[in-house]
Design a protein around this motif. Structure first.
Motif, PDB file in Angstrom:
ATOM      1  N   LEU A  85       0.832  -1.197   0.000  1.00 50.24           N
ATOM      2  CA  LEU A  85       0.000   0.000   0.000  1.00 50.24           C
ATOM      3  C   LEU A  85       0.870   1.251   0.000  1.00 50.24           C
ATOM      4  O   LEU A  85       1.968   1.252   0.570  1.00 50.24           O
ATOM      5  CB  LEU A  85      -0.897   0.046   1.244  1.00 50.24           C
ATOM      6  N   LYS A  86       0.351   2.309  -0.611  1.00 47.33           N
ATOM      7  CA  LYS A  86       0.977   3.627  -0.483  1.00 47.33           C
ATOM      8  C   LYS A  86      -0.032   4.551   0.189  1.00 47.33           C
ATOM      9  O   LYS A  86      -1.165   4.688  -0.265  1.00 47.33           O
ATOM     10  CB  LYS A  86       1.383   4.193  -1.841  1.00 47.33           C
ATOM     11  N   LEU A  87       0.394   5.180   1.283  1.00 46.47           N
ATOM     12  CA  LEU A  87      -0.446   6.115   2.024  1.00 46.47           C
ATOM     13  C   LEU A  87      -0.063   7.538   1.632  1.00 46.47           C
ATOM     14  O   LEU A  87       1.113   7.903   1.680  1.00 46.47           O
ATOM     15  CB  LEU A  87      -0.266   5.931   3.533  1.00 46.47           C
ATOM     16  N   HIS A  88      -1.048   8.324   1.249  1.00 46.15           N
ATOM     17  CA  HIS A  88      -0.809   9.693   0.785  1.00 46.15           C
ATOM     18  C   HIS A  88      -1.273  10.700   1.837  1.00 46.15           C
ATOM     19  O   HIS A  88      -2.299  10.510   2.487  1.00 46.15           O
ATOM     20  CB  HIS A  88      -1.561   9.943  -0.527  1.00 46.15           C
ATOM     21  N   GLU A 126       3.053  11.840  11.666  1.00 46.91           N
ATOM     22  CA  GLU A 126       1.927  10.920  11.859  1.00 46.91           C
ATOM     23  C   GLU A 126       1.969   9.787  10.839  1.00 46.91           C
ATOM     24  O   GLU A 126       1.777   8.610  11.187  1.00 46.91           O
ATOM     25  CB  GLU A 126       0.615  11.701  11.742  1.00 46.91           C
ATOM     26  N   PHE A 127       2.234  10.122   9.584  1.00 42.40           N
ATOM     27  CA  PHE A 127       2.251   9.084   8.552  1.00 42.40           C
ATOM     28  C   PHE A 127       3.498   8.216   8.631  1.00 42.40           C
ATOM     29  O   PHE A 127       3.454   7.030   8.266  1.00 42.40           O
ATOM     30  CB  PHE A 127       2.073   9.719   7.170  1.00 42.40           C
ATOM     31  N   GLU A 128       4.574   8.748   9.121  1.00 44.72           N
ATOM     32  CA  GLU A 128       5.746   7.916   9.371  1.00 44.72           C
ATOM     33  C   GLU A 128       5.430   6.902  10.462  1.00 44.72           C
ATOM     34  O   GLU A 128       5.811   5.720  10.362  1.00 44.72           O
ATOM     35  CB  GLU A 128       6.932   8.793   9.781  1.00 44.72           C
ATOM     36  N   ALA A 129       4.714   7.336  11.489  1.00 40.69           N
ATOM     37  CA  ALA A 129       4.312   6.426  12.569  1.00 40.69           C
ATOM     38  C   ALA A 129       3.348   5.356  12.058  1.00 40.69           C
ATOM     39  O   ALA A 129       3.462   4.174  12.422  1.00 40.69           O
ATOM     40  CB  ALA A 129       3.679   7.215  13.709  1.00 40.69           C
ATOM     41  N   LEU A 145       2.435  -7.835   7.929  1.00 43.97           N
ATOM     42  CA  LEU A 145       1.232  -8.107   7.136  1.00 43.97           C
ATOM     43  C   LEU A 145       1.072  -7.088   6.017  1.00 43.97           C
ATOM     44  O   LEU A 145       0.323  -7.310   5.064  1.00 43.97           O
ATOM     45  CB  LEU A 145      -0.009  -8.062   8.033  1.00 43.97           C
ATOM     46  N   PHE A 146       1.770  -5.958   6.149  1.00 46.80           N
ATOM     47  CA  PHE A 146       1.673  -4.870   5.179  1.00 46.80           C
ATOM     48  C   PHE A 146       3.059  -4.429   4.743  1.00 46.80           C
ATOM     49  O   PHE A 146       4.026  -4.537   5.501  1.00 46.80           O
ATOM     50  CB  PHE A 146       0.921  -3.671   5.779  1.00 46.80           C
ATOM     51  N   ASP A 147       3.122  -3.950   3.521  1.00 50.44           N
ATOM     52  CA  ASP A 147       4.345  -3.338   2.996  1.00 50.44           C
ATOM     53  C   ASP A 147       3.959  -1.932   2.549  1.00 50.44           C
ATOM     54  O   ASP A 147       3.470  -1.721   1.442  1.00 50.44           O
ATOM     55  CB  ASP A 147       4.891  -4.158   1.824  1.00 50.44           C
ATOM     56  N   VAL A 148       4.143  -0.975   3.451  1.00 49.33           N
ATOM     57  CA  VAL A 148       3.594   0.369   3.270  1.00 49.33           C
ATOM     58  C   VAL A 148       4.689   1.373   2.947  1.00 49.33           C
ATOM     59  O   VAL A 148       5.755   1.382   3.568  1.00 49.33           O
ATOM     60  CB  VAL A 148       2.839   0.813   4.538  1.00 49.33           C
ATOM     61  N   THR A 149       4.416   2.218   1.971  1.00 51.72           N
ATOM     62  CA  THR A 149       5.221   3.411   1.711  1.00 51.72           C
ATOM     63  C   THR A 149       4.307   4.622   1.884  1.00 51.72           C
ATOM     64  O   THR A 149       3.084   4.495   1.871  1.00 51.72           O
ATOM     65  CB  THR A 149       5.819   3.402   0.299  1.00 51.72           C
ATOM     66  N   ILE A 150       4.915   5.790   2.048  1.00 54.26           N
ATOM     67  CA  ILE A 150       4.125   7.012   2.220  1.00 54.26           C
ATOM     68  C   ILE A 150       4.625   8.075   1.253  1.00 54.26           C
ATOM     69  O   ILE A 150       5.785   8.058   0.825  1.00 54.26           O
ATOM     70  CB  ILE A 150       4.191   7.542   3.671  1.00 54.26           C
ATOM     71  N   GLU A 151       3.723   8.984   0.905  1.00 55.79           N
ATOM     72  CA  GLU A 151       4.084  10.055  -0.016  1.00 55.79           C
ATOM     73  C   GLU A 151       3.309  11.322   0.346  1.00 55.79           C
ATOM     74  O   GLU A 151       2.081  11.285   0.485  1.00 55.79           O
ATOM     75  CB  GLU A 151       3.773   9.656  -1.459  1.00 55.79           C
ATOM     76  N   GLY A 152       4.046  12.427   0.493  1.00 54.79           N
ATOM     77  CA  GLY A 152       3.430  13.707   0.811  1.00 54.79           C
ATOM     78  C   GLY A 152       3.355  14.610  -0.414  1.00 54.79           C
ATOM     79  O   GLY A 152       4.265  14.620  -1.246  1.00 54.79           O
TER      80      GLY A 152
END
Length: 531
Positions: free
Chosen positions: A371-374, A387-390, A400-407
């Motif tokens: 998933l990618k969280l924006h 917050e999104f880093e946390a 269970l998840f492989d998450v990246t984030i993007e601002g």
């Protein structure tokens, strides 16, 4: 344990602002006669958002806080909270017991700032304009329940499609702001930053490229309404970040800073009061949440969304990122609003990797789920990135998840979100008015501001049913059912609710009233004097 039993009764309108830190020296003027207010809200006109301050388009707190100073509405929220009271109107009332017909009589002698008379036809034109333009920002949804509008002399009558006890609150929002046919086209948005109305102030902007750097609000000598102005001029300055805004306050370049102060600034001013500066804590109704594009393959199966709900540690995010300024939230409706239930805690309990794994395994979901969280980098303050880093760390720690984030900056983030470009994204919500309906309908009703593909037929049937109740506490059963639906389907994942703070130099008065619980900026309350 069912945390419903721990929820305190709603006390909105009874909570007093709290002075939590105080210096002792006299404050500087911060800009001559004008009281200078700092904000990190960004006002940008782009190809995607060419009309950010048009009442038919604007639907975010920053834009509405400009419009509230300049555009008048029939009703407005009273100083201490509670039901709306007349402003442009002399009186307003339901004319039937079913809450389907609402009549307002205009004040006599009402004019726009240029001296042109404000008529009942202007009111009708303004509201029909919002509905006709039906911008993709979701503004028109607030007025969607209007069937027809009659304008007769100095009276306006709204005939509603279905009963709606919340309708007076909707008429107090900038979406129902009164504008003139002379300055606003009935079929298209007014591009740029010019705003004309009959509100307490006129305004002039200073810009750099496509962005406002300063708005100067000057007392409108033609204003006739309920508000009492305690100043002649306010200057609203937009800062790139909270740090530069804070330095401007400390140096005396500005008199007050409002949203969005950083958690670090609030903590520092609380623990280490600075000479000549006061920090005031106020009740707030802001919430933060994750939202899902339920058509996106990565989160289309609700088991993925449920598993995220089962492992996210709201307490850690609220405590470690925001400290005392936030608390965990287990529903779209915050704890300080009547009808709140802890639906997500009741369904998922404490954060549990075991429960999340069981949910995914039962649905035959292959892990780890990518998933990618924006998130937006410049709309809610500097805590959002942390917050999104946390969130990323929490989800990835489960394996269970492989998450990246993007601002992304807000001017690009919001159009992309509405287009459906993001599978998972974070947003905040500041209510249009303090009623449980406004934490439900804007998310789940037809024409919602998120343009979400998720539809709950049951929720959409319950929303109009809940509006029939003039006694809003009697609508709790419908709202409880809707909150449970959201916890089961997880189109949204509530994270936390926050307090709000204002820091001002000593000598600025009215600071305790400048923000109400819905984060409406009430600049007319500010003045100068001794404190």
């Amino acid at each position: 344990m069912n945390r419903k039993t721990l929820v305190l009764p709603a006390v909105i309108g009874l909570l007093a602002p709290v002075l939590v830190a105080c210096g002792s020296a006299d404050g500087g003027s911060g800009g001559g006669d004008a009281i200078v207010v700092g904000t990190t809200d960004q006002f940008i006109a782009t190809e995607d958002t060419p009309a950010p301050l048009d009442p038919a388009y604007a639907y975010d707190t920053g834009a509405w806080n400009v419009l509230r100073q300049t555009i008048q509405t029939l009703l407005h929220a009273p100083r201490g909270g509670g039901e709306p009271v007349p402003d442009a109107a002399q009186s307003c009332t339901f004319t039937d017991n079913a809450s389907e017909s609402y009549r307002c009589k205009l004040r006599s002698g009402l004019t726009f700032a240029d001296g042109t008379e404000v008529t009942a036809e202007d009111v009708k034109f303004s509201i029909e304009r919002v509905r006709d333009i039906d911008a993709d920002n979701g503004t028109a949804a607030l007025l969607a329940n209007i069937d027809t509008i009659e304008a007769n002399g100095d009276e306006v009558v709204f005939h509603l499609s279905t009963p709606d006890a919340t309708f007076p609150y909707k008429l107090s929002t900038p979406a129902a702001g009164i504008v003139s046919k002379k300055n606003y086209d009935g079929k298209k948005l007014r591009e740029g930053f010019q705003v004309d109305g009959s509100g307490p102030y006129t305004m002039k902007t200073e810009t750099k490229g496509e962005q406002i750097t300063k708005v100067v609000f000057s007392r409108n000598s033609n204003y006739k309404g309920d508000l009492k102005l305690r100043n002649d001029k306010i200057e609203l300055r937009s800062f790139a970040d909270a740090d530069s805004m804070g330095k401007a306050l400390e140096s005396g370049d500005i008199d007050m800073m409002t949203r969005a102060m950083s958690p670090e600034q609030i903590r520092d001013l609380s623990e280490n009061p600075k000479e000549g500066i006061q920090l005031t804590e106020m009740p707030g109704l802001e919430i933060r949440y994750l939202a899902f594009n339920t058509n996106d393959p990565s989160v289309k199966d609700k088991a993925v969304r449920q598993a995220m709900a089962a492992v996210v540690d709201r307490g850690h995010i609220a405590g470690q990122v925001y400290g005392a300024t936030a608390e965990p939230l287990y529903s779209l409706i915050p704890t300080t609003i009547a009808a709140h239930t802890n639906s997500f805690f009741n369904k998922y309990g404490e954060p549990s990797r075991t429960k999340a794994a069981e949910i995914l395994d039962k649905a035959n979901i292959t892990t780890p789920v990518k998933l990618k969280l924006h998130y937006t980098t410049d709309h809610y303050g500097p805590g959002t990135a942390k917050e999104f880093e946390a969130l990323k760390q929490q989800l990835n720690a489960t394996k269970l998840f492989d998450v990246t984030i993007e601002g992304t900056e807000w001017a690009k983030f919001r159009p992309a979100q509405k287009r459906g470009d993001y599978a998972v994204y974070g947003l905040g919500w500041f209510p249009d008015f303090p009623d449980p309906d406004n934490y439900i309908a804007p998310f789940l009703d037809k024409g919602n501001f998120l343009n979400t593909p998720y539809v709950s037929t049951v929720a959409r049937e319950l929303i109009p049913q809940s509006r029939r109740a003039a006694d809003r506490t009697s609508a709790s059963k419908a709202f409880t059912q809707i909150q449970d639906i959201v916890a089961t389907d997880v189109p949204f994942l509530p994270l936390w609710q926050g307090k709000q703070y204002v820091a001002a130099r000593v000598g600025v008065t009215g600071v305790e009233w400048v923000l109400n619980s819905s984060s409406d900026l009430q600049l007319w309350e500010l003045g100068r004097g001794t404190v």
